[in-house]
Scaffold this motif. Structure first.
Motif, PDB file in Angstrom:
ATOM      1  N   MET C   1      55.690  53.208  38.296  1.00 24.72           N
ATOM      2  CA  MET C   1      54.389  53.591  37.732  1.00 24.72           C
ATOM      3  C   MET C   1      53.307  52.744  38.408  1.00 24.72           C
ATOM      4  SD  MET C   1      53.134  53.842  33.783  1.00 24.72           S
ATOM      5  CE  MET C   1      53.860  52.331  33.282  1.00 24.72           C
ATOM      6  N   PRO C   2      52.328  53.389  38.976  1.00 22.08           N
ATOM      7  CA  PRO C   2      51.272  52.615  39.632  1.00 22.08           C
ATOM      8  C   PRO C   2      50.343  51.981  38.601  1.00 22.08           C
ATOM      9  CG  PRO C   2      50.776  54.960  39.749  1.00 22.08           C
ATOM     10  CD  PRO C   2      52.103  54.830  39.067  1.00 22.08           C
ATOM     11  N   ILE C   3      49.640  50.946  39.034  1.00 18.51           N
ATOM     12  CA  ILE C   3      48.575  50.370  38.210  1.00 18.51           C
ATOM     13  C   ILE C   3      47.323  51.202  38.485  1.00 18.51           C
ATOM     14  CG2 ILE C   3      47.112  48.341  37.883  1.00 18.51           C
ATOM     15  CD1 ILE C   3      49.625  46.685  38.750  1.00 18.51           C
ATOM     16  N   LEU C   4      46.722  51.718  37.433  1.00 18.95           N
ATOM     17  CA  LEU C   4      45.627  52.669  37.624  1.00 18.95           C
ATOM     18  C   LEU C   4      44.301  51.977  37.934  1.00 18.95           C
ATOM     19  CD1 LEU C   4      46.305  55.374  34.881  1.00 18.95           C
ATOM     20  CD2 LEU C   4      47.124  55.258  37.218  1.00 18.95           C
ATOM     21  N   SER C   5      44.079  50.829  37.302  1.00 21.35           N
ATOM     22  CA  SER C   5      42.753  50.237  37.493  1.00 21.35           C
ATOM     23  C   SER C   5      42.743  49.339  38.728  1.00 21.35           C
ATOM     24  CB  SER C   5      42.366  49.440  36.258  1.00 21.35           C
ATOM     25  OG  SER C   5      43.344  48.472  36.007  1.00 21.35           O
ATOM     26  N   GLU C   6      41.583  49.196  39.296  1.00 16.81           N
ATOM     27  CA  GLU C   6      41.441  48.370  40.495  1.00 16.81           C
ATOM     28  C   GLU C   6      40.886  47.002  40.120  1.00 16.81           C
ATOM     29  OE1 GLU C   6      39.235  50.453  43.467  1.00 16.81           O
ATOM     30  OE2 GLU C   6      40.481  52.241  43.246  1.00 16.81           O
ATOM     31  N   PHE C   7      41.241  46.034  40.917  1.00 17.48           N
ATOM     32  CA  PHE C   7      40.718  44.681  40.680  1.00 17.48           C
ATOM     33  C   PHE C   7      40.748  43.939  41.999  1.00 17.48           C
ATOM     34  CE2 PHE C   7      45.189  45.003  39.351  1.00 17.48           C
ATOM     35  CZ  PHE C   7      45.795  44.190  40.288  1.00 17.48           C
ATOM     36  N   GLU C   8      40.041  42.828  42.009  1.00 22.53           N
ATOM     37  CA  GLU C   8      40.110  41.972  43.188  1.00 22.53           C
ATOM     38  C   GLU C   8      41.207  40.948  42.980  1.00 22.53           C
ATOM     39  OE1 GLU C   8      36.585  40.801  45.681  1.00 22.53           O
ATOM     40  OE2 GLU C   8      35.643  41.087  43.716  1.00 22.53           O
ATOM     41  N   TYR C   9      41.812  40.536  44.076  1.00 21.43           N
ATOM     42  CA  TYR C   9      42.897  39.563  43.996  1.00 21.43           C
ATOM     43  C   TYR C   9      42.481  38.296  44.737  1.00 21.43           C
ATOM     44  CZ  TYR C   9      47.399  37.374  45.210  1.00 21.43           C
ATOM     45  OH  TYR C   9      48.437  36.499  45.388  1.00 21.43           O
ATOM     46  N   PHE C  10      42.668  37.176  44.074  1.00 16.75           N
ATOM     47  CA  PHE C  10      42.334  35.896  44.690  1.00 16.75           C
ATOM     48  C   PHE C  10      43.524  34.964  44.577  1.00 16.75           C
ATOM     49  CE2 PHE C  10      38.439  37.729  43.057  1.00 16.75           C
ATOM     50  CZ  PHE C  10      37.577  37.643  44.149  1.00 16.75           C
ATOM     51  N   ALA C  29      41.827  37.733  35.065  1.00 17.47           N
ATOM     52  CA  ALA C  29      43.169  37.507  34.513  1.00 17.47           C
ATOM     53  C   ALA C  29      43.871  36.514  35.412  1.00 17.47           C
ATOM     54  CB  ALA C  29      43.951  38.816  34.465  1.00 17.47           C
ATOM     55  N   VAL C  30      44.596  35.594  34.795  1.00 15.96           N
ATOM     56  CA  VAL C  30      45.335  34.604  35.570  1.00 15.96           C
ATOM     57  C   VAL C  30      46.746  35.127  35.794  1.00 15.96           C
ATOM     58  CG1 VAL C  30      46.252  32.260  35.578  1.00 15.96           C
ATOM     59  CG2 VAL C  30      43.956  32.708  34.672  1.00 15.96           C
ATOM     60  N   LEU C  31      47.189  35.051  37.037  1.00 16.35           N
ATOM     61  CA  LEU C  31      48.536  35.506  37.389  1.00 16.35           C
ATOM     62  C   LEU C  31      49.381  34.297  37.768  1.00 16.35           C
ATOM     63  CD1 LEU C  31      50.702  37.570  38.295  1.00 16.35           C
ATOM     64  CD2 LEU C  31      49.504  37.751  40.475  1.00 16.35           C
ATOM     65  N   ASN C  39      53.015  44.110  33.520  1.00 16.74           N
ATOM     66  CA  ASN C  39      53.256  45.179  32.534  1.00 16.74           C
ATOM     67  C   ASN C  39      51.977  45.539  31.799  1.00 16.74           C
ATOM     68  OD1 ASN C  39      55.962  45.757  32.954  1.00 16.74           O
ATOM     69  ND2 ASN C  39      56.645  44.072  31.643  1.00 16.74           N
ATOM     70  N   ASN C  40      51.203  44.538  31.454  1.00 17.05           N
ATOM     71  CA  ASN C  40      49.945  44.819  30.754  1.00 17.05           C
ATOM     72  C   ASN C  40      48.975  45.591  31.640  1.00 17.05           C
ATOM     73  OD1 ASN C  40      50.964  43.525  28.548  1.00 17.05           O
ATOM     74  ND2 ASN C  40      49.802  41.627  28.849  1.00 17.05           N
ATOM     75  N   LEU C  41      49.001  45.311  32.936  1.00 19.62           N
ATOM     76  CA  LEU C  41      48.152  46.065  33.858  1.00 19.62           C
ATOM     77  C   LEU C  41      48.619  47.523  33.916  1.00 19.62           C
ATOM     78  CD1 LEU C  41      47.891  43.529  36.843  1.00 19.62           C
ATOM     79  CD2 LEU C  41      46.144  44.018  35.122  1.00 19.62           C
ATOM     80  N   LYS C  42      49.920  47.719  33.992  1.00 21.90           N
ATOM     81  CA  LYS C  42      50.457  49.084  34.068  1.00 21.90           C
ATOM     82  C   LYS C  42      50.126  49.868  32.814  1.00 21.90           C
ATOM     83  CE  LYS C  42      54.351  48.450  37.208  1.00 21.90           C
ATOM     84  NZ  LYS C  42      55.800  48.529  37.370  1.00 21.90           N
ATOM     85  N   GLU C  43      50.240  49.207  31.692  1.00 21.13           N
ATOM     86  CA  GLU C  43      49.991  49.908  30.420  1.00 21.13           C
ATOM     87  C   GLU C  43      48.520  49.897  30.037  1.00 21.13           C
ATOM     88  OE1 GLU C  43      52.800  48.226  27.623  1.00 21.13           O
ATOM     89  OE2 GLU C  43      54.457  48.682  28.997  1.00 21.13           O
ATOM     90  N   GLU C  44      47.696  49.354  30.899  1.00 23.74           N
ATOM     91  CA  GLU C  44      46.244  49.282  30.690  1.00 23.74           C
ATOM     92  C   GLU C  44      45.858  48.493  29.444  1.00 23.74           C
ATOM     93  OE1 GLU C  44      45.550  53.673  31.422  1.00 23.74           O
ATOM     94  OE2 GLU C  44      44.151  52.782  32.866  1.00 23.74           O
ATOM     95  N   ILE C  45      46.740  47.568  29.059  1.00 27.95           N
ATOM     96  CA  ILE C  45      46.398  46.648  27.973  1.00 27.95           C
ATOM     97  C   ILE C  45      45.393  45.637  28.512  1.00 27.95           C
ATOM     98  CG2 ILE C  45      47.333  44.815  26.498  1.00 27.95           C
ATOM     99  CD1 ILE C  45      50.007  46.496  26.562  1.00 27.95           C
ATOM    100  N   ASP C  46      45.609  45.211  29.756  1.00 30.13           N
ATOM    101  CA  ASP C  46      44.639  44.375  30.465  1.00 30.13           C
ATOM    102  C   ASP C  46      44.003  45.205  31.565  1.00 30.13           C
ATOM    103  OD1 ASP C  46      45.157  42.096  29.044  1.00 30.13           O
ATOM    104  OD2 ASP C  46      46.685  41.347  30.428  1.00 30.13           O
ATOM    105  N   GLN C  47      42.677  45.157  31.649  1.00 31.69           N
ATOM    106  CA  GLN C  47      41.989  45.802  32.768  1.00 31.69           C
ATOM    107  C   GLN C  47      41.003  44.818  33.387  1.00 31.69           C
ATOM    108  OE1 GLN C  47      40.985  49.486  30.494  1.00 31.69           O
ATOM    109  NE2 GLN C  47      41.753  50.510  32.312  1.00 31.69           N
ATOM    110  N   PRO C  48      41.538  43.846  34.100  1.00 30.51           N
ATOM    111  CA  PRO C  48      40.685  42.781  34.635  1.00 30.51           C
ATOM    112  C   PRO C  48      39.880  43.262  35.847  1.00 30.51           C
ATOM    113  CG  PRO C  48      42.926  42.486  35.400  1.00 30.51           C
ATOM    114  CD  PRO C  48      42.944  43.690  34.515  1.00 30.51           C
TER     115      PRO C  48
END
Lengths: 168, 779, 295
Positions: C1-10, C29-31, C39-48
């Motif tokens: 399942m892709p992550i739907l929302s886009e974000f910048e990665y640092f 969001a801290v990774l 998982n939260n990104l995939k389920e759109e619980i987090d949309q950083p």
């Protein structure tokens, strides 16, 4: 925004551009054509997407591809040397360790990591090491037996078989 | 059967290397090029509702979206045994997760985003979420048009009710039987729904090309049945069977879940909406849980009548199946269980009512064991309780009533040859049944449990298998069949059968995966019938090759036909000692005559098997007449458990399962079916179940909360015991075994828990929590 | 399942840079291990809008032991905790906890800092840190602060962390020159599972004990009432029974699909009794090996 990253995949250097939100499993399968890591649950529960990152198993469905930058990745495709199966793979074949084979890539990598750290694991150590890899077909005992036999360790009791007549 | 060189040997599986090297391709591993489109499903959030409107405009406007389709585009009904299912919901939805519409887009992200933009308005209807509500007088009807649905002649839908099929068995006089009994008692047992949990989810890719050809690649146990159902359902689009092709690559586990047609219909239908482009639909793990087949729930009321000496004289079984929203396959589970709900016992007076009840839960369907696991939980628990009440040893009680060859079955015909008694004795001995185990730890207690089992293939009487065998120049050969390698090792078994007849080693035999264009017909890889049915077809195809070979050698070289035989890939003669003609010398190019002409040509064998003695027609009120089941495979299982009295946790030091396989073509593979099947069955007893909320939503559609066992959750020792009482019409005497290995697990565990604690748990699963709380409340 | 929302990665290389990135973005969001986050990104619980990967920050990657304090960097994985010599020798119960987290493929990525930032009620690290009276080291644009574990957990998935703050390490003080412990976790089977209840016990010199319970309340419960009853006393069956009787009053378990509150409550008592005996006997040098499942 695309990110450029490079990593070593199965001893070959890879450079590619991807978006930050791309997941490692999907990049491996869809962009690099490496199909042995499978998608079984997509949330890190089943282990069939397992790959080795710097020799340690990770679940590639919950790793961002950008995190692989500068790392060394190994999938099942990278285990064979000169077309020869590893002793572990050979043992799996001889012990009928897999049925449908869908979990096999993940299990083999998990076992590879284990044997690297602990060449003669006990039955319980083997079970613990592969407990993150779900298999619905085999009941695991043939897998445990194959791993235990790689380095001529004793066969843990578990699955009773008659003497095998192995021919090829 | 002495002198077998391949059959009966533990050959290494021929599909092992592709699976262990990562070479094996599953459906999601296939490449379809840049034209591949992706479909995402819009699902019903409600268990029961009328669809008022579907607004797809916003989704259609999204860049990258190719098409949005819904029920109006595919107003077709379909189904395996009963046409009660739809490609997409039409005027109403009947379970949470049902497909209402689909978005087809150039990439999966767009498809997912666009699917969220499809707006569906519903009028919610009361949802019927259990059998009791469905069976109330004047219920809300889940399928008001039930009476008009097309179905097989052995189904009996009840008008103006939610009963899709009612299998009635009446044998002897059950009331007279109860009167004659010294002890009569009844109880109720419940079994929840379960999920197959193959690690590979369902997936399919459809391509409707510009010539009008529909090809579907699917993770499938049933390529030909799928072709048939696709062609039937899509016939209004002008498709005929010859235009439909199903290709099945390796399947990552089936267990019945990938039999018949469930989500694959979507790939077929959607492909016709985007002619020229392949379209992929891949189920997520959650969808795999709530929108494929589930194992049906069961409420079983069991009433038994026995004599003091232990003879069972009467049995009444009322089986109410929670079959879900669509029962096109599940109703046959209900049927099969109804015909066999006596278990493997000789009982003169029988009354069985097996009712297939519609509910607003996901569709029920085939699952390894096909109803037998479910009713045997109650029956084998009840048998144990009966023995206890009579003061008889439960193994001895089963032994006295065990069915034997020639005994009349519930529907009148006779029981096949079998080794049930041998299985009972060997399983009991394997765990030292009569020895009482003392636990060293005061906190734990040990117990032993036993269960018998039986199962017949549930198949239409005309379910057929065919095989082609093609020789190659070097004397190697390709076996073409359309049974499916779902992990059971059937390819290896077919290769062994062909090898035995043709004396060609396994290293020179390939067994091809199904492609309905190239491989001949097979009904489905279900019912544990492949070794038996397809095995017969392969054996006949190999014999056909052998006849062609020997006939050719006679014709070309003047050797006496009756003296010719095959040995080590060579034609030899009993009368001419030095005659030896290797197959590779002529298998394709024939035999050259003195004048330079050739005789023969490519050797291609054909074999077919259909059980022509089988019939599903019988009296609707009694089931008497006909021969719906081709044979039963029987066996017995025994377990020793240790229970922690404080935590309720169960440890399994040893478990044995004895099964009469007729003939083990590959004993190693059979034993490993026993290990895998037992673990799957034990998991239904100890860990798994599907939980729904009050709105019919599945609460645990993931492995975080639907707990299938890990390597740490398996018995410490599994003892497979193979008994071989030949099946007269089986290849080398073989009969099926794949499903049987999980069937006795649940009652065996329940009986062991009772033995250890004196507590009878009558609802599955028997979790640690249930045991611990039961102990607590008993105190 | 892709992550739907886009974000910048640092992937910053210093804490200062990480903190700057955290304050710069609206919804960062801290990774660390990502086992929850992805998982939260995939389920759109987090949309950083930005994902800040802290694995490139050297100072967050070590386990050190100095002056009686164990410091676990925020990027240290549970596998590293299991392999750590100093943990094996001085804090073996930390390894016992780590071993129950997921399975190898999860532990190779997941971090203790991530575990307490996700702060689900069933987090295995919760009762451990509560019992050790650990300190959570936090860095923000305004500087550093240390939060006592007892004050860190504010509720299910809620912590004391403020916007643009980063957990940099966890400090675990050695509670005594010699101590032992025991972690007992209730899962539905022996394989990987989330805790339905957990009990962590530390045994200290002078018959002093610390007791914490997990997964039976929105935050870890430090059972001070039980500790008061136990301290200095001989561990008799009667005393253990008295303590067990207190447990239901200290916890507020829920019924969900994983377990009923009745079973959780019952099991807390069973696990407490087994855990306290194991901890005490480990303290005397003859207890069960660490890592052995007691239930």
């Amino acid at each position: 925004m695309k990110k450029k990253l490079s990593f070593v995949l199965n001893d070959r250097k890879i450079t590619l551009e991807i978006a930050a939100q791309e997941v490692l499993l999907e990049v491996l399968r869809d962009k690099l054509g490496v199909k042995s890591p499978k998608c079984g649950c997509d949330r890190g529960d089943c282990g069939t997407c397992t790959v080795l990152m710097n020799g340690k198993t990770v679940r590639s469905c919950i790793v961002l591809a950008v995190e692989a930058d500068g790392q060394r990745l190994t999938t099942l495709e990278g285990l064979m040397k000169d077309g020869q199966m590893t002793p572990l793979q050979q043992s799996f074949l001889e012990h009928n360790s897999f049925q449908c084979g869908f979990c096999a890539p993940g299990v083999i990598l998990a076992a590879t990591e284990l044997l690297e750290r602990n060449p003669k694991p006990s039955g319980d150590e083997i079970k613990e090491a592969i407990s993150g890899n779900l298999c619905r077909c085999t009941g695991y005992l043939p897998i445990v037996e194959a791993i235990a036999n790689v380095n001529n360790a004793l066969t843990p009791p578990g699955r009773e078989r008659l003497g095998k007549k192995v021919r090829s | 059967m002495n002198g077998l060189k391949f059959v009966g040997h533990e050959e290494i599986r021929i599909d092992g290397k592709p699976k262990i090297t990562g070479a094996a391709q599953f459906v999601d591993d296939l490449d379809f090029g840049p034209g591949l489109l992706y479909a995402e499903i819009v699902e019903s959030p409600l268990a029961h509702a009328e669809i008022k409107s579907i607004d797809t405009a916003k989704a259609e406007q999204m860049p990258g979206v190719v098409k949005v389709v819904s029920g109006k585009d595919f107003p077709f009904r379909f189904g395996l045994y009963m046409h009660d299912r739809f490609v997409f919901a039409q005027d109403r939805v009947r379970f949470v997760g049902e497909q209402v519409a689909a978005v087809i887009a150039r990439d999966p992200v767009t498809a997912k985003k666009a699917a969220k933009l499809v707006k569906v308005r519903y009028r919610e209807l009361p949802a019927i979420l259990n059998v009791e509500d469905a069976l109330k007088p004047h219920p809300l009807l889940i399928h008001p048009d039930l009476k008009s649905y097309k179905h097989v002649p052995w189904f009996f839908p009840q008008a103006n009710s939610n009963i899709a099929h009612w299998r009635k068995v009446r044998k002897g006089d059950v009331e007279a039987g109860f009167k004659q009994a010294d002890l009569v008692f009844e109880d109720t047992y419940t079994v929840p729904r379960y999920a197959h949990c193959a690690i590979e989810t369902h997936g399919a890719v459809g391509l409707f090309d510009y010539s009008g050809r529909l090809t579907v690649w699917a993770a499938s146990q049933s390529p030909f049945t799928q072709r048939n159902l696709f062609a039937e359902a899509l016939a209004p689009l002008g498709l005929s069977h010859k235009d439909v092709r199903v290709i099945a690559p390796f399947v990552g586990g089936g267990f019945g879940g990938k039999a018949g047609v469930s989500m694959e219909i979507l790939a077929a239908a959607l492909a016709t909406a985007v002619q020229g482009n392949p379209v992929k639909i891949l189920w997520s793990r959650a969808q795999e849980f709530y929108n494929t087949y589930q194992r049906q729930g069961l409420t079983a009321k069991t009433k038994i009548g026995v004599k003091k000496d232990g003879a069972i004289v009467a049995l009444e079984q009322t089986l109410h199946w929670d079959a879900g929203a669509y029962v096109e396959y599940g109703a046959n589970v209900v049927n099969a269980a109804g015909l066999s709900a006596t278990g493997p016992y000789r009982i003169p007076n029988v009354k069985i009512d097996s009712c297939c009840v519609y509910t607003n839960l996901p569709p029920g369907g085939p699952y390894r064991g096909f109803g037998y696991s479910e009713f045997l939980f109650g029956l084998e628990s009840h048998i144990n309780e009966t023995a206890k009440k009579l003061g008889l040893d439960p193994v001895e009680f089963r032994r006295r009533n065990a069915i034997q060859e020639g005994d009349p079955l519930t529907y009148g015909s006779k029981m096949n040859p079998n080794g049930l008694i041998e299985c009972i004795d060997k399983a009991a001995r394997a765990i030292e049944w009569s020895k009482k185990e003392q636990s060293e730890n005061p906190k734990t207690v040990r117990g032993k449990g036993f269960a018998c089992f039986w199962k017949a293939p549930a198949m239409p009487p005309n379910a057929s298998s065919t095989a082609f065998i093609k020789f190659n120049e070097d004397g190697s050969l390709n076996v073409l069949v359309s049974a499916m390698e779902i992990g059971q090792g059937f390819q290896t078994v077919m290769a062994q059968i062909a090898a035995e007849v043709l004396t060609v080693p396994l290293s020179k035999i390939r067994v091809e995966l199904p492609d309905t264009d190239r491989n001949p017909y097979e009904w489905q890889t279900v019912a544990s019938h492949i070794t038996w049915g397809t095995g017969n077809a392969v054996k006949r195809a190999a014999e056909d090759c052998r006849e062609q070979i020997l006939e050719l050698v006679e014709r070309a070289l003047g050797q006496k036909r009756e003296d010719l035989y095959l040995e080590s890939e060579t034609v030899r003669s009993r009368s001419v000692a030095d005659f030896a003609l290797p197959l590779r010398d002529f298998a394709i190019n024939g035999i050259m005559m003195k004048d330079g002409t050739y005789r023969g040509g490519p050797i291609v064998g054909r074999g077919m098997f259909m059980p022509e003695f089988s019939s599903a027609l019988s009296d609707a009120e009694t089931s008497q007449g006909g021969k719906p089941n081709v044979h039963y495979t029987v066996g017995a299982a025994a377990v020793e458990i240790e229970i922690d009295k404080e935590t309720g946790r169960v440890r399994i030091p040893r478990v044995a399962l004895a099964v009469d396989v007729g003939k083990a073509i590959n004993p190693g593979l059979v034993r490993d079916q026993v290990v895998g099947g037992l673990v799957q069955g034990i998991a239904t007893a100890l860990y798994e179940d599907m939980r729904f909320d009050a709105k019919g939503r599945l609460l645990n559609p993931n492995f975080t909360d639907y707990k299938i066992p890990t390597a740490m959750d398996v018995p410490e020792r599994v003892i497979p015991i193979l008994v071989e009482v030949a099946q007269p019409d089986g290849p080398y005497g073989a009969r099926g075994v794949g499903e049987h290995t999980m069937i006795p697990a649940a009652p065996m565990i329940a009986n062991a828990v009772e033995n250890a604690l004196g507590i009878r748990i009558k609802s599955m699963p028997i979790t640690a929590e249930k045991i611990a709380l039961a102990i607590k409340s008993k105190r | 399942m892709p992550i739907l929302s886009e974000f910048e990665y640092f992937k910053p290389s210093s804490v200062r840079e990480a903190v700057r990135l955290l304050s710069k973005h609206k919804k960062p969001a801290v990774l660390a291990g990502g086992t929850d986050l992805i998982n939260n990104l995939k389920e759109e619980i987090d949309q950083p809008d930005a994902v800040i990967d802290i694995k490139g920050i050297k100072e967050l990657s070590g386990i050190t032991y100095k002056n009686g304090v164990l410091t676990i960097g925020a990027a240290v994985t549970f596998s590293e905790l299991l392999d750590s010599r100093v943990i094996q020798s001085r804090f073996p119960v930390i390894a016992e906890v780590a071993k129950t987290v997921g399975s190898v493929g999860i532990r190779n990525r997941a971090t203790m800092a991530g575990n307490i930032c996700s702060a689900v009620a069933c987090a295995d690290s919760g009762p451990l840190l509560a019992a050790y009276e650990a300190l959570i080291l936090v860095r923000g644009s305004k500087g550093k602060r240390k939060v006592l574990a007892a004050k860190w957990f504010k509720g299910n998935k809620r912590t004391d962390i403020k916007k643009a703050e980063l957990v940099t390490a966890i400090e675990i003080p050695l509670p005594a020159r010699r101590h032992a412990g025991c972690y007992v976790k209730l899962g539905r089977y022996s394989g990987e599972d989330l805790a339905q209840a957990s009990v962590l016990i530390l045994a200290l010199p002078g018959k002093q004990y610390r007791v914490a319970l997990g997964a039976v309340s929105p935050v870890p419960v430090r059972a001070s009432k039980i500790e008061r009853l136990l301290n200095g006393q001989h561990l008799s069956d009667e005393l253990i029974a008295k303590c067990q009787a207190l447990i239901p009053g200290l916890i507020s378990p829920i019924t969900d699909i994983r377990a009923t509150k009745e079973y959780r409550s019952h099991m807390c008592q069973v696990m407490f009794a087994r855990g306290i005996r194991a901890a005490a006997s480990r303290f005397s040098g003859n207890g069960p090996e660490y890592g052995v499942n007691l239930i």
